[in-house]
Design a protein around this motif. Structure first.
Motif, PDB file in Angstrom:
ATOM      1  N   ALA A 152       0.831  -1.231  -0.067  1.00  0.00           N
ATOM      2  CA  ALA A 152      -0.127  -0.108   0.103  1.00  0.00           C
ATOM      3  C   ALA A 152       0.814   1.378  -0.316  1.00  0.00           C
ATOM      4  O   ALA A 152       0.474   2.371  -0.692  1.00  0.00           O
ATOM      5  CB  ALA A 152      -0.976  -0.058   1.278  1.00  0.00           C
ATOM      6  N   ALA A 153       2.114   1.268   0.505  1.00  0.00           N
ATOM      7  CA  ALA A 153       2.873   2.339   0.617  1.00  0.00           C
ATOM      8  C   ALA A 153       3.731   2.584  -0.816  1.00  0.00           C
ATOM      9  O   ALA A 153       4.568   3.521  -0.983  1.00  0.00           O
ATOM     10  CB  ALA A 153       4.032   2.246   1.810  1.00  0.00           C
ATOM     11  N   GLY A 154       3.522   1.511  -1.710  1.00  0.00           N
ATOM     12  CA  GLY A 154       4.214   1.817  -3.151  1.00  0.00           C
ATOM     13  C   GLY A 154       5.172   0.629  -3.507  1.00  0.00           C
ATOM     14  O   GLY A 154       5.636   0.979  -4.321  1.00  0.00           O
ATOM     15  N   LEU A 155       5.138  -0.316  -2.573  1.00  0.00           N
ATOM     16  CA  LEU A 155       6.361  -1.224  -3.038  1.00  0.00           C
ATOM     17  C   LEU A 155       5.739  -2.746  -3.852  1.00  0.00           C
ATOM     18  O   LEU A 155       4.545  -2.746  -3.464  1.00  0.00           O
ATOM     19  CB  LEU A 155       6.855  -1.530  -1.941  1.00  0.00           C
ATOM     20  CG  LEU A 155       8.268  -2.354  -2.112  1.00  0.00           C
ATOM     21  CD1 LEU A 155       9.318  -1.526  -2.652  1.00  0.00           C
ATOM     22  CD2 LEU A 155       8.869  -2.754  -0.425  1.00  0.00           C
ATOM     23  N   ALA A 156       6.275  -3.021  -5.019  1.00  0.00           N
ATOM     24  CA  ALA A 156       5.560  -4.298  -5.434  1.00  0.00           C
ATOM     25  C   ALA A 156       6.898  -5.055  -5.729  1.00  0.00           C
ATOM     26  O   ALA A 156       7.977  -4.757  -6.113  1.00  0.00           O
ATOM     27  CB  ALA A 156       4.812  -3.733  -6.886  1.00  0.00           C
ATOM     28  N   LYS A 214      -0.381  -0.548  -8.626  1.00  0.00           N
ATOM     29  CA  LYS A 214       0.497   1.003  -8.740  1.00  0.00           C
ATOM     30  C   LYS A 214       1.472   1.380  -7.856  1.00  0.00           C
ATOM     31  O   LYS A 214       1.513   2.208  -7.228  1.00  0.00           O
ATOM     32  CB  LYS A 214      -0.892   2.122  -8.664  1.00  0.00           C
ATOM     33  CG  LYS A 214      -2.070   1.725  -9.657  1.00  0.00           C
ATOM     34  CD  LYS A 214      -2.882   3.126  -9.817  1.00  0.00           C
ATOM     35  CE  LYS A 214      -3.730   3.154 -10.908  1.00  0.00           C
ATOM     36  NZ  LYS A 214      -5.209   3.541 -10.501  1.00  0.00           N
ATOM     37  N   PRO A 215       2.517   0.608  -8.032  1.00  0.00           N
ATOM     38  CA  PRO A 215       3.836   0.878  -7.420  1.00  0.00           C
ATOM     39  C   PRO A 215       4.398   2.220  -7.642  1.00  0.00           C
ATOM     40  O   PRO A 215       4.474   2.552  -8.580  1.00  0.00           O
ATOM     41  CB  PRO A 215       4.599  -0.440  -7.461  1.00  0.00           C
ATOM     42  CG  PRO A 215       4.163  -0.678  -8.761  1.00  0.00           C
ATOM     43  CD  PRO A 215       2.850  -0.508  -9.075  1.00  0.00           C
ATOM     44  N   LYS A 216       5.345   2.507  -6.622  1.00  0.00           N
ATOM     45  CA  LYS A 216       6.345   3.538  -6.869  1.00  0.00           C
ATOM     46  C   LYS A 216       7.463   3.126  -6.911  1.00  0.00           C
ATOM     47  O   LYS A 216       8.382   3.491  -7.685  1.00  0.00           O
ATOM     48  CB  LYS A 216       6.298   4.655  -5.644  1.00  0.00           C
ATOM     49  CG  LYS A 216       5.226   5.185  -5.141  1.00  0.00           C
ATOM     50  CD  LYS A 216       5.522   6.177  -4.117  1.00  0.00           C
ATOM     51  CE  LYS A 216       4.231   7.031  -3.578  1.00  0.00           C
ATOM     52  NZ  LYS A 216       3.542   6.328  -2.392  1.00  0.00           N
ATOM     53  N   VAL A 217       7.795   1.736  -6.471  1.00  0.00           N
ATOM     54  CA  VAL A 217       9.092   1.135  -6.619  1.00  0.00           C
ATOM     55  C   VAL A 217       8.620  -0.450  -6.782  1.00  0.00           C
ATOM     56  O   VAL A 217       7.878  -0.905  -6.276  1.00  0.00           O
ATOM     57  CB  VAL A 217       9.597   1.074  -5.166  1.00  0.00           C
ATOM     58  CG1 VAL A 217      11.023   0.118  -5.388  1.00  0.00           C
ATOM     59  CG2 VAL A 217      10.093   2.414  -4.782  1.00  0.00           C
ATOM     60  N   LEU A 218       9.255  -0.841  -8.085  1.00  0.00           N
ATOM     61  CA  LEU A 218       9.120  -2.152  -8.523  1.00  0.00           C
ATOM     62  C   LEU A 218      10.421  -2.957  -8.120  1.00  0.00           C
ATOM     63  O   LEU A 218      11.603  -2.733  -8.589  1.00  0.00           O
ATOM     64  CB  LEU A 218       8.859  -2.306 -10.133  1.00  0.00           C
ATOM     65  CG  LEU A 218       8.555  -3.572 -10.805  1.00  0.00           C
ATOM     66  CD1 LEU A 218       7.194  -4.240 -10.026  1.00  0.00           C
ATOM     67  CD2 LEU A 218       8.379  -3.420 -12.236  1.00  0.00           C
ATOM     68  N   LEU A 219      10.230  -4.091  -7.403  1.00  0.00           N
ATOM     69  CA  LEU A 219      11.430  -4.822  -7.168  1.00  0.00           C
ATOM     70  C   LEU A 219      11.349  -6.299  -7.942  1.00  0.00           C
ATOM     71  O   LEU A 219      10.225  -6.868  -8.139  1.00  0.00           O
ATOM     72  CB  LEU A 219      11.323  -5.737  -5.643  1.00  0.00           C
ATOM     73  CG  LEU A 219      11.519  -4.457  -4.465  1.00  0.00           C
ATOM     74  CD1 LEU A 219      11.121  -5.091  -3.202  1.00  0.00           C
ATOM     75  CD2 LEU A 219      12.313  -3.420  -4.663  1.00  0.00           C
ATOM     76  N   LEU A 220      12.301  -6.619  -8.819  1.00  0.00           N
ATOM     77  CA  LEU A 220      12.426  -7.631  -9.645  1.00  0.00           C
ATOM     78  C   LEU A 220      13.519  -8.757  -9.165  1.00  0.00           C
ATOM     79  O   LEU A 220      14.549  -8.385  -9.164  1.00  0.00           O
ATOM     80  CB  LEU A 220      12.551  -7.400 -11.253  1.00  0.00           C
ATOM     81  CG  LEU A 220      11.312  -6.444 -11.840  1.00  0.00           C
ATOM     82  CD1 LEU A 220      12.078  -5.684 -12.659  1.00  0.00           C
ATOM     83  CD2 LEU A 220      10.469  -7.636 -12.397  1.00  0.00           C
ATOM     84  N   GLU A 248       6.924   5.529 -18.907  1.00  0.00           N
ATOM     85  CA  GLU A 248       5.482   5.703 -18.864  1.00  0.00           C
ATOM     86  C   GLU A 248       4.693   5.844 -17.469  1.00  0.00           C
ATOM     87  O   GLU A 248       4.089   6.828 -17.027  1.00  0.00           O
ATOM     88  CB  GLU A 248       4.847   4.712 -19.616  1.00  0.00           C
ATOM     89  CG  GLU A 248       4.955   5.009 -20.989  1.00  0.00           C
ATOM     90  CD  GLU A 248       4.341   3.834 -21.808  1.00  0.00           C
ATOM     91  OE1 GLU A 248       3.286   3.376 -21.103  1.00  0.00           O
ATOM     92  OE2 GLU A 248       4.592   3.721 -23.103  1.00  0.00           O
ATOM     93  N   MET A 249       5.446   5.220 -16.624  1.00  0.00           N
ATOM     94  CA  MET A 249       4.815   5.137 -15.006  1.00  0.00           C
ATOM     95  C   MET A 249       5.493   5.960 -13.946  1.00  0.00           C
ATOM     96  O   MET A 249       5.146   6.242 -13.059  1.00  0.00           O
ATOM     97  CB  MET A 249       4.492   3.829 -14.742  1.00  0.00           C
ATOM     98  CG  MET A 249       3.442   2.951 -15.670  1.00  0.00           C
ATOM     99  SD  MET A 249       3.334   1.256 -15.175  1.00  0.00           S
ATOM    100  CE  MET A 249       2.049   1.402 -13.961  1.00  0.00           C
ATOM    101  N   GLY A 250       6.954   6.058 -14.430  1.00  0.00           N
ATOM    102  CA  GLY A 250       7.805   6.888 -13.427  1.00  0.00           C
ATOM    103  C   GLY A 250       8.326   6.391 -12.255  1.00  0.00           C
ATOM    104  O   GLY A 250       8.321   7.054 -11.403  1.00  0.00           O
ATOM    105  N   LEU A 251       8.129   4.810 -12.365  1.00  0.00           N
ATOM    106  CA  LEU A 251       8.470   4.312 -11.048  1.00  0.00           C
ATOM    107  C   LEU A 251      10.038   3.885 -11.004  1.00  0.00           C
ATOM    108  O   LEU A 251      10.527   4.225 -11.922  1.00  0.00           O
ATOM    109  CB  LEU A 251       7.562   3.121 -10.894  1.00  0.00           C
ATOM    110  CG  LEU A 251       7.182   2.088 -12.056  1.00  0.00           C
ATOM    111  CD1 LEU A 251       8.347   1.496 -12.459  1.00  0.00           C
ATOM    112  CD2 LEU A 251       6.084   1.021 -11.356  1.00  0.00           C
ATOM    113  N   SER A 252      10.481   3.782  -9.783  1.00  0.00           N
ATOM    114  CA  SER A 252      11.964   3.288  -9.439  1.00  0.00           C
ATOM    115  C   SER A 252      11.976   1.816  -9.760  1.00  0.00           C
ATOM    116  O   SER A 252      11.043   1.096  -9.386  1.00  0.00           O
ATOM    117  CB  SER A 252      12.326   3.843  -8.454  1.00  0.00           C
ATOM    118  OG  SER A 252      12.126   5.209  -8.172  1.00  0.00           O
ATOM    119  N   ILE A 253      13.075   1.053 -10.074  1.00  0.00           N
ATOM    120  CA  ILE A 253      13.013  -0.157 -10.329  1.00  0.00           C
ATOM    121  C   ILE A 253      14.247  -0.812  -9.683  1.00  0.00           C
ATOM    122  O   ILE A 253      15.525  -0.314 -10.060  1.00  0.00           O
ATOM    123  CB  ILE A 253      12.976  -0.965 -11.883  1.00  0.00           C
ATOM    124  CG1 ILE A 253      11.382  -0.190 -12.530  1.00  0.00           C
ATOM    125  CG2 ILE A 253      13.100  -2.149 -12.057  1.00  0.00           C
ATOM    126  CD1 ILE A 253      11.249  -0.759 -13.889  1.00  0.00           C
TER     127      ILE A 253
END
Ligand SMILES: Nc1ncnc2c1ncn2[C@@H]1O[C@H](COP(=O)(O)OP(=O)(O)O)[C@@H](O)[C@H]1O
Ligand SMILES: [Mg+2]
Length: 229
Positions: free
Chosen positions: A75-79, A148-154, A179-184
């Motif tokens: 919910a805070a933006g981590l995926a 809808k994350p702010k930060v994506l972990l792969l 496009e989504m402006g997130l950090s990875i």
């Protein structure tokens, strides 16, 4: 966007992450590279709250998430796209993506996710288990993006994926960032893939960061030497 300070993680008495410090700027892609057993998955799991950290600070945006439950970190933006993808084989493609919607309050899969991954639209009624490895990886990324994350972990997204598809995956991840402006944050052993997408490369050995370089001017031989067995 993601800040990690003095992170320590243990399994029982055995500490495997020994005080990591790093940060991701908004829109930045960082690759964390290292051989098997160096602590990449443990780092990812501790960021997600699947494995508890023993010490340290984790912040997403301005929110401190250390010690809180995984769903609240989402919910805070981590995926998170776990190693091995871990999609639900018996569920359809659409149902798999919908599991990622829970924190957004939306009830249907946003169109832009199918625009990024047209093959998932074509296959949306097929069972996840019937997809190829590359398609399952797209599904796992789509599911993560649904929150809808702010930060994506792969975690090692190229593992078991054909080289031709790896190139395409790097392009797609750059497009997602643009496009989504997130950090990875992506863990990897494949240097060419990391260099195709990352702005910055960190090398992890035995739970410590031993090398760091911007992609521009990176010493590829030196990074490769950390990755060879
Ligand atoms: N569930 C666990 N219990 C105990 N030790 C573990 C567990 N998972 C991983 N480890 C150990 O932690 C270290 C880092 O493993 P891991 O994070 O999986 O590395 P990587 O993802 O870089 O291959 C290894 O020494 C591994 O044996
Ligand atoms: Mg791993």
């Amino acid at each position: 966007m993601l800040a990690v300070e003095n992170l320590h993680v243990s399994y029982g008495q055995s500490e495997v992450i020994h005080g990591l410090d790093f940060a991701l700027k908004p829109g930045e892609i960082v690759a964390i590279m290292g051989r098997n057993g160096m602590g990449k998955t443990t780092l990812m799991k501790s960021l997600m709250g699947i494995v508890p950290s023993t010490r340290g600070v984790i912040r997403i945006g301005g929110t401190e998430v250390e010690g809180i439950e995984s769903y609240r970190r989402v919910a805070a933006g981590l995926a998170y796209v776990p190693q091995g993808r871990m999609i639900f084989s018996a569920m359809t493609v659409k149902e798999n993506i919908e599991t990622g919607l829970t924190v957004t309050g939306e009830t249907s899969v946003p169109d832009h996710i199918y625009e990024l991954f047209p093959v998932l639209l074509e296959m949306k009624s097929r069972r996840g288990g019937n997809l190829s490895g590359g398609q399952q990886q797209q599904l796992a990324i789509a599911r993560a993006l649904a929150s809808k994350p702010k930060v994506l972990l792969l975690d090692e997204p190229t593992e078991g994926i054909q080289p031709s598809i790896i190139k395409e995956m790097a392009r797609t991840l750059c497009r997602i960032r643009d496009e989504m402006g997130l950090s990875i944050l992506v863990s990897e052993q494949v240097l060419s893939f990391a260099l195709d997408m990352a702005d910055r490369v960190l090398v992890i050995e035995k739970g410590e960061i031993v090398h760091e370089s911007a992609r521009q001017g990176i010493d590829e031989q030196k990074v490769a030497s950390f990755l060879s067995v």
